[in-house]
Each structure stands twice: as C-alpha cells, then as structure tokens.
Design an enzyme around this catalytic site. Structure first.
Site, PDB file in Angstrom:
ATOM      1  N   CYS A 189      22.134  10.786 -13.305  1.00  0.00           N
ATOM      2  CA  CYS A 189      21.278  11.080 -12.154  1.00  0.00           C
ATOM      3  C   CYS A 189      20.269   9.942 -12.048  1.00  0.00           C
ATOM      4  O   CYS A 189      19.529   9.679 -13.001  1.00  0.00           O
ATOM      5  CB  CYS A 189      20.558  12.410 -12.404  1.00  0.00           C
ATOM      6  SG  CYS A 189      19.297  12.802 -11.185  1.00  0.00           S
TER       7      CYS A 189
ATOM      8  N   CYS B  20      22.318   7.312  -5.801  1.00  0.00           N
ATOM      9  CA  CYS B  20      22.238   8.719  -6.171  1.00  0.00           C
ATOM     10  C   CYS B  20      23.659   9.095  -6.548  1.00  0.00           C
ATOM     11  O   CYS B  20      24.598   8.762  -5.808  1.00  0.00           O
ATOM     12  CB  CYS B  20      21.763   9.556  -4.982  1.00  0.00           C
ATOM     13  SG  CYS B  20      21.917  11.346  -5.238  1.00  0.00           S
TER      14      CYS B  20
HETATM   15  N1  DGL Z   1      22.141  13.203  -8.322  1.00  0.00           N
HETATM   16  C1  DGL Z   1      20.751  12.890  -8.315  1.00  0.00           C
HETATM   17  C2  DGL Z   1      20.536  11.374  -8.330  1.00  0.00           C
HETATM   18  O1  DGL Z   1      21.399  10.634  -8.763  1.00  0.00           O
HETATM   19  C3  DGL Z   1      19.807  13.495  -7.325  1.00  0.00           C
HETATM   20  C4  DGL Z   1      20.043  14.751  -6.589  1.00  0.00           C
HETATM   21  C5  DGL Z   1      18.785  15.610  -6.435  1.00  0.00           C
HETATM   22  O2  DGL Z   1      17.931  15.323  -5.578  1.00  0.00           O
HETATM   23  O3  DGL Z   1      18.695  16.549  -7.232  1.00  0.00           O
HETATM   24  O4  DGL Z   1      19.503  10.897  -7.954  1.00  0.00           O
END
Ligand code: DGL
Length: 268
Positions: free
Chosen positions: A75, A193
């Site tokens: 993430c 993301c």
């Molecule tokens: N998957 C997460 C990232 O790579 C973010 C998603 C969220 O806002 O929870 O930033």
C-alpha cells in the site's frame, strides 16, 4: 526459520493483490497470508497520525499472530507514511511500496509524468524526495483519485466499474498538463496506489495508447523473492485471506479470492 512461516502481504483493501499476483508468479509455492484492513479503508482520506498508528498497531498484532518471515506493506499510502516506524518496531524484514517515479522518469519522452495516488500519498515528503532525486528535470503532475479505490474494490467484487471517475481523472490530468493549449502531453502515468493496476484496462482506454502505465508491483515481488532466497518453505494449505471487518462487508469477495486459490476468508 519455521518452514511454514508465511510472507504477510498487507493493504487496506484488495489493492495489494496486484503485488500478491506478481509474487505468486515468481514464488508459486511460498506460504502467503494476505491481510486487508477493510475496517480501516480508505487510508487515503485519513491523517498521517491515524494511518501510522493503525498500520503499526495492526502489523504488530499480525506479526505476533502469524509470525511471518517477511512483511510487505502493499500500500503506497501506508508505506510512504509508516514504513520507517514499522521497520523500527518489528523485527522481521519489511518491504514497502513507493510510487514508481524512478522508472517513470526513465521511460518518459515528453518529460511530463502523471501520478495518480490517494490524497495522503500525493502530499508526502517521501514523494517530494523521489521527485527531487529522480524527476527533477521532468514535470510530475500529481492527482488524488480516491474514487478509483472504490472502482477497484467494486471490480474485484464483480460489480460494474463506474467509469466516470476514470474519465474525470484522465481529463483533470490532461488539463493540468495544459494539453488543451497544445503543449507537450503526458506520456507516462504512475499508478501510485496498489489498487489502480486492477483498473489497468479501464485506465488504458481513457488515457489512450500514447500513455504508458507504470506501477511497482513486479519490482516489489522481485525484491521479496530476493530477500527470501535460499529459505525453505512448505505451505500447510492454501493461502489465507484475512480481513478486519464484519462478514457483511466481505460479501462479493469470496468468488474472487476462491478463484485466486485462497482458503475461505477469515476475520482478524
Ligand atoms: N491501496 C492503497 C495505496 O496503495 C490505498 C487505498 C486506500 O485509500 O485505502 O495507497
């Protein structure tokens, strides 16, 4: 090292599956636990303090429970904010996920790079540093696209994706590039993301064939494989998929996780 010790792949939601899929392709037999903090999602609209406390606390508890050989924070939001803190408190190797600005800077020909991330990610010093270090002579246009997180979650639940959010992101970035005024155009888009590569087809359609999409998932999987090289492992069964939310909120996910070979979804 316990042969059954898993690699723990962590994200707020399903986005980290983009890293998981790449990891599976190069380490098909390593035991993996995928953890989605669905109760805390979205991270992108939270403050730095909220994200850091939540991620460090959860990963501490998950490390005690699952005794992983390595933790991957799949993430960008959590990594750009909490990677240092998590490394300070956990004693296992931690692999983070940061925006792929370096490969994007190498790939761009027009010198104009778009970067799609969460609100929290695009304002991080970490991103400023990457820009200074690798893209100082380029234009890096950052756009927060929180609606795309929902789109990716919908898609993984087999629901229709709301294309308006993707169209808007493409229009907004083109405006930022000043394309309307006939200036040089974005030719490279960083998917900063982990949810966004799940929408690669939809994004490619809206941005057009002259824009290449870049994300870090394959590089992160290679980094994990390098760090566990030479270790022994044995999977005790199918990979586990754990979530921090109520059973109601996981409806629709079981088909996708089963198709990837996970055991039935468990609550953490
Ligand atoms: N998957 C997460 C990232 O790579 C973010 C998603 C969220 O806002 O929870 O930033």
């Amino acid at each position: 090292m316990d042969r059954h010790a898993p690699i723990l792949v962590f994200d707020s939601g399903v986005g980290g599956l983009t890293v998981y899929d790449q990891l599976r392709a190069i380490l098909p037999d390593a035991p993996v636990i995928y953890a989605a903090d669905l109760a805390g999602m979205p991270y992108g609209t939270k403050t730095e303090a909220q994200i850091a406390a939540r991620v460090a606390g959860l990963l501490g508890r998950m490390s005690e429970r699952f005794a992983p050989r390595l933790v991957c924070i799949a993430c960008n939001t959590a990594s750009t904010i909490a990677l240092g803190m998590v490394r300070d408190v956990l004693e296992v190797p931690i692999v983070g996920t940061v925006p792929a600005i370096k490969p994007a800077a190498r790939a761009t020909k027009t010198g104009i790079i778009g970067l799609l991330g969460t609100q929290a990610t695009i304002r991080q010093d970490y991103v400023d540093q990457l820009e200074r270090e690798f893209a100082a002579d380029k234009r890096l246009l950052r756009l927060a696209a929180p609606a795309l997180v929902d789109c990716a979650e919908q898609k993984m639940r087999g629901e229709d994706v709301d294309r308006r959010a993707i169209i808007e992101a493409a229009e907004r970035l083109r405006e930022m590039a000043g394309e309307m005024a006939g200036q040089a155009q974005i030719d490279t888009l960083v998917l900063a993301c982990t949810h966004f590569p799940l929408l690669a087809d939809e994004l490619a359609r809206e941005f057009g064939e002259n824009v290449q999409l870049i994300d870090g998932a394959a590089g992160i999987a290679r980094r994990i494989a390098h760090l566990v090289e030479g270790q022994e492992w044995e999977a005790a069964g199918p990979d586990r998929f754990v979530v921090t939310t109520k059973p109601d909120n996981i409806k629709g996910l079981q088909a996708m996780t089963a198709a990837r070979g996970f055991a039935p979804i468990e609550r953490f």
